[in-house]
Design an enzyme around this catalytic site. Structure first.
Site, PDB file in Angstrom:
ATOM      1  N   HIS A 106       0.833  -1.212   0.000  1.00 21.54           N
ATOM      2  CA  HIS A 106       0.000   0.000   0.000  1.00 21.54           C
ATOM      3  C   HIS A 106       0.864   1.257   0.000  1.00 21.54           C
ATOM      4  O   HIS A 106       0.603   2.208  -0.754  1.00 21.54           O
ATOM      5  CB  HIS A 106      -0.908   0.001   1.232  1.00 21.54           C
ATOM      6  CG  HIS A 106      -1.664   1.276   1.440  1.00 21.54           C
ATOM      7  ND1 HIS A 106      -2.882   1.528   0.845  1.00 21.54           N
ATOM      8  CD2 HIS A 106      -1.364   2.382   2.162  1.00 21.54           C
ATOM      9  CE1 HIS A 106      -3.301   2.732   1.193  1.00 21.54           C
ATOM     10  NE2 HIS A 106      -2.398   3.265   2.001  1.00 21.54           N
ATOM     11  N   GLU A 107       1.888   1.272   0.835  1.00 21.02           N
ATOM     12  CA  GLU A 107       2.771   2.441   0.893  1.00 21.02           C
ATOM     13  C   GLU A 107       3.529   2.614  -0.422  1.00 21.02           C
ATOM     14  O   GLU A 107       3.802   3.742  -0.847  1.00 21.02           O
ATOM     15  CB  GLU A 107       3.751   2.315   2.065  1.00 21.02           C
ATOM     16  CG  GLU A 107       3.086   2.253   3.442  1.00 21.02           C
ATOM     17  CD  GLU A 107       2.108   3.395   3.677  1.00 21.02           C
ATOM     18  OE1 GLU A 107       2.338   4.510   3.163  1.00 21.02           O
ATOM     19  OE2 GLU A 107       1.105   3.177   4.377  1.00 21.02           O
ATOM     20  N   HIS A 110       1.569   4.661  -2.765  1.00 23.57           N
ATOM     21  CA  HIS A 110       1.730   6.114  -2.615  1.00 23.57           C
ATOM     22  C   HIS A 110       2.979   6.604  -3.349  1.00 23.57           C
ATOM     23  O   HIS A 110       2.976   7.692  -3.946  1.00 23.57           O
ATOM     24  CB  HIS A 110       1.827   6.486  -1.135  1.00 23.57           C
ATOM     25  CG  HIS A 110       0.526   6.394  -0.403  1.00 23.57           C
ATOM     26  ND1 HIS A 110      -0.623   7.003  -0.854  1.00 23.57           N
ATOM     27  CD2 HIS A 110       0.198   5.770   0.758  1.00 23.57           C
ATOM     28  CE1 HIS A 110      -1.615   6.756  -0.010  1.00 23.57           C
ATOM     29  NE2 HIS A 110      -1.145   6.008   0.966  1.00 23.57           N
ATOM     30  N   HIS A 114       3.151   9.318  -6.371  1.00 25.39           N
ATOM     31  CA  HIS A 114       4.058  10.470  -6.374  1.00 25.39           C
ATOM     32  C   HIS A 114       4.832  10.541  -7.679  1.00 25.39           C
ATOM     33  O   HIS A 114       4.975  11.607  -8.290  1.00 25.39           O
ATOM     34  CB  HIS A 114       5.011  10.362  -5.191  1.00 25.39           C
ATOM     35  CG  HIS A 114       5.937  11.528  -5.055  1.00 25.39           C
ATOM     36  ND1 HIS A 114       7.243  11.396  -4.626  1.00 25.39           N
ATOM     37  CD2 HIS A 114       5.765  12.852  -5.297  1.00 25.39           C
ATOM     38  CE1 HIS A 114       7.820  12.577  -4.617  1.00 25.39           C
ATOM     39  NE2 HIS A 114       6.952  13.477  -5.020  1.00 25.39           N
TER      40      HIS A 114
END
Length: 237
Positions: A106-107, A110, A114
């Site tokens: 999940h991270e 991100h 970005h």
């Protein structure tokens, strides 16, 4: 002075909104903790660690300049776009559980957002200062307005608090998209078995619901403030 914010010496009926919000937040927190704990006991068949999965996902997306670090705490995992650092908590870093891999993926979602300049992520970053101002300044302004009986001042505080609601509203698509990206990559690259993938999906769904609960709780807080300030405003009239 408006003792009880304009409701005389009785109990403020708007407190029910606070209690409802607290109950929703508690249930969401219990759900994510319970779901993570359940799938944290299930190790993935291939024996991959969260770090290995995170590195694989990042490299598959053409990202080689993001560091993976350990951070203290439980489920304090996050990606810092300014530092280009993906931080995994003690409960996730180096672990081989289905839950840990889901969170790490999940991270990575991100980080990919970005890299691709995902619009909602940029909008959320832009709204952070406004949300910070709203959360720190709104309450003192509201209290001053209520204590002095000036509804106009209190209304200003309510407007500032609405920035917090807007920020959390923007956060929802960012978090849901990061989870969708994570699950898609885990599936496409066959990093988890079918049942393990379902487990990771449940963990990320439970985590996403905490953001929904936070938004709903904040909306209830905003509604309570509006009701209180409107009551004071009517008393002014």
């Amino acid at each position: 002075m408006y003792y009880g914010y304009g409701y005389g010496y009785g109990i403020d009926p708007t407190l029910i909104l606070v209690l409802i919000g607290a109950a929703i937040s508690a249930l969401a927190s219990m759900n994510v903790q319970g779901t993570f704990s359940k799938y944290n006991r299930i190790r993935n068949y291939r024996g991959l660690t969260s770090n290995q999965v995170a590195e694989h996902i990042l490299h598959s997306a053409g990202i080689y300049d993001v560091k993976i670090e350990r951070i203290r705490g439980n489920l304090t995992d996050h990606y810092s776009p300014n530092e280009k650092v993906l931080r995994l908590s003690d409960a996730t870093y180096g672990q081989t559980s289905v839950a840990a891999i889901g969170v790490a993926a999940h991270e990575c979602g991100h980080a990919i957002q970005h890299k691709e300049s995902y619009a909602p992520l940029k909008l959320r970053a832009f709204s952070v200062p406004l949300a910070n101002i709203g959360s720190k300044v709104s309450w003192p302004i509201i209290l001053i307005g209520l204590l002095l009986g000036y509804s106009t001042i209190a209304e200003l505080g309510v407007y500032l608090f609405s920035f917090v609601v807007i920020f959390q509203l923007i956060t929802l698509p960012v978090e849901f998209d990061a989870s969708a990206r994570a699950l898609r990559i885990l599936d496409e690259d066959r990093l988890l078995e079918e049942d393990e993938h379902r487990g990771a999906k449940k963990v990320l769904k439970a985590a996403a619901l905490t953001y929904v609960a936070a938004l709903f709780t904040t909306i209830l807080q905003l509604l309570r403030l509006v009701l209180i300030v409107n009551r004071v405003s009517r008393n002014d009239d």
